[in-house]
Motif scaffolding. Structure first.
Motif, short mmCIF file in Angstrom:
data_model
loop_
_atom_site.label_atom_id
_atom_site.label_comp_id
_atom_site.label_asym_id
_atom_site.label_seq_id
_atom_site.Cartn_x
_atom_site.Cartn_y
_atom_site.Cartn_z
N PRO A 33 -23.19 -2.80 25.39
CA PRO A 33 -23.36 -4.16 24.87
C PRO A 33 -24.71 -4.33 24.15
N GLN A 75 -35.15 -6.03 20.90
CA GLN A 75 -33.72 -5.79 21.05
C GLN A 75 -33.47 -4.31 20.78
N GLU A 132 -25.86 -4.84 34.40
CA GLU A 132 -26.13 -5.72 33.25
C GLU A 132 -27.59 -6.14 33.09
N ASP A 188 -30.83 -11.01 23.12
CA ASP A 188 -31.55 -10.56 21.93
C ASP A 188 -33.05 -10.60 22.20
N ALA A 229 -28.43 -6.99 29.38
CA ALA A 229 -27.28 -6.95 28.47
C ALA A 229 -27.03 -8.34 27.89
N PHE A 230 -26.40 -8.35 26.73
CA PHE A 230 -26.02 -9.60 26.06
C PHE A 230 -27.23 -10.52 25.85
N HIS A 285 -28.35 -5.51 23.82
CA HIS A 285 -29.26 -5.70 24.95
C HIS A 285 -30.71 -5.69 24.45
#
Length: 434
Positions: A397, A363, A201, A235, A232-233, A399
């Protein structure tokens, strides 16, 4: 050497064995002084000729500068000595005699051209101020690793030999790989994106990158060290937050742990940790401010890349580290995601020092169809990148991340005139050895 004492640890009353390089010899007739240098500093060795064995005096004073020696003797207090103490030698052993004709002067009394210094980097790093640069560089890397770990990142290592380039076929160094064509990687970009789709992640990497650019400027290299982050996850705004934290951590580490080195570089008074929040200018605001300076012959318009003169003018206007955000989508790489409410604007950003760009990020496009479309729009063949694109079919996801040039960070932090000053053995268009 198990019984060795570093010069900085020699105390009056001790009997020590010190080892290092002959920095200087001063013969005053009946008395002479040899200055021995090791990694911690220098110490004076005193020869009183009439009171010492002739062989001992001849060995100590007959050796050439930069020879490697071992001295055993008693340490005495001497306020007139460079470090307040001196050694009266009982023995002097020459481990490696230096050629009397040195290609440069490690004492720094005689300047040498940068090319001569780079040709003789081992000698060059015997100078206190040059060694200080690389002690600081090491502290920067230690500090940023610690900052990444505090952000919950896992350190990764990605391939440097690849079948395709990160940004296509330009600026690549081709190599022969078991009869096939391969390339030296321009960036860990695609691999670190694949990692944030895995169970890791949030990742970082510090490693070499290769660009076959034909630049020959004080701020470009063909092999550099990239400090990369991907999460990941996240912006683009969260990626910028992480960038601020890591860059500030580098400065804080140097401020806390490198005062001796900053003093050697005469930077103690002017070294400052950047403020907590870097200004964030949109691309549109940036070109307006550059145009307002009147420094360019022609006004910039939407879609122009920022010329070096424009970056310099804006940097002087802002006066600190800052971000440029919301770049035109057409001038950012295919993997940068556009804003959902305006496809003409990308989420790409650059982080700038007043002197130059340090970071590029944004992003990433995590939707398979949009990613493939981006390849095609930039004239790239998606099939050549199937190892990368197919993973976006399996649950990638949102990222974001960035890459920071280590050498540029060192250069701007220390005010170095040439980026090669911050590289042990630089690689550019002319230099392939040492």
């Amino acid at each position: 050497m198990q019984d060795r004492t570093y010069t900085a640890d020699a105390e009056p009353g001790d009997t020590v064995t010190v080892a290092g390089w002959v920095h200087e010899i001063r013969d005053l007739g009946g008395i002479a002084f040899l200055i021995l240098r090791d990694t911690t500093g220098k110490i004076q060795v005193k020869f009183e000729k009439e009171e010492m064995d002739d062989d001992l005096v001849e060995t100590g004073l007959g050796v050439h500068r930069e020879s490697v020696i071992v001295v055993t003797g008693d340490v005495e207090e001497e306020p007139r000595a460079p470090t307040g103490v001196e050694v009266t030698p009982a023995s002097v052993e020459v481990l490696a005699e230096a050629d009397p004709q040195l290609p440069l002067d490690p004492s720094g009394k005689v300047d040498a051209e940068l090319s001569t210094r780079l040709d003789n980097r081992t000698l060059d790093l015997r100078k206190e101020e040059v060694k200080a640069i690389f002690e600081i560089r090491a502290e920067i890397l230690r500090s940023v690793r610690e900052a990444f770990r505090s952000l919950g990142c896992t350190e990764i290592n990605t391939p440097k030999i690849v079948a395709t380039g990160t940004e296509g076929g330009t600026e690549l160094f081709p190599i022969t790989y078991f009869g096939r064509e391969a390339f030296m990687n321009q960036s860990p970009q695609l691999f670190k994106q694949l990692m944030v789709g895995s169970g890791l992640e949030r990742v970082f990497e510090i490693g070499p990158i290769f660009r076959a650019e034909e630049h020959n400027t004080p701020r470009h290299l063909n092999e550099a060290t990239s400090i990369d982050f991907e999460s990941a996850f996240a912006d683009h705004t969260e990626a910028m937050d992480a960038c601020e934290e890591v860059v500030r951590a580098a400065y804080e580490g140097v401020a806390e742990n490198c005062q001796k080195e900053l003093e050697a570089l005469d930077l103690t008074d002017e070294f400052e940790v950047p403020p907590e929040e870097f200004p964030r200018l949109t691309y549109e605001e940036a070109i307006e401010r550059i145009n307002a300076t009147g420094e360019l012959d022609e006004q910039l318009v939407w879609g122009d890349d920022l010329p070096t003169e424009g970056e310099k003018a804006l940097g002087e206007d802002v006066g600190s580290h800052y971000f440029i955000t919301d770049w035109p989508a057409e001038i950012k790489p295919f993997y940068i995601k556009d804003h959902d409410d305006d496809e003409q604007l990308s989420t790409g950003f650059d982080m700038m020092h007043p002197r130059m760009e340090l970071v590029s990020g944004g992003q990433r496009e995590h939707r398979y169809d949009h990613l493939v479309e981006g390849f095609e729009q930039q004239g790239l063949d998606p099939e050549a990148f199937e190892y990368y694109t197919k993973m976006f079919k399996y649950g990638m996801p949102p990222h974001a991340g960035w890459g920071l040039g280590c050498e540029r960070l060192v250069m701007t932090m220390l005010g170095l005139p040439n980026i090669r000053e911050g590289v042990l053995f630089p690689r550019d268009r002319q230099r392939l050895s040492p």
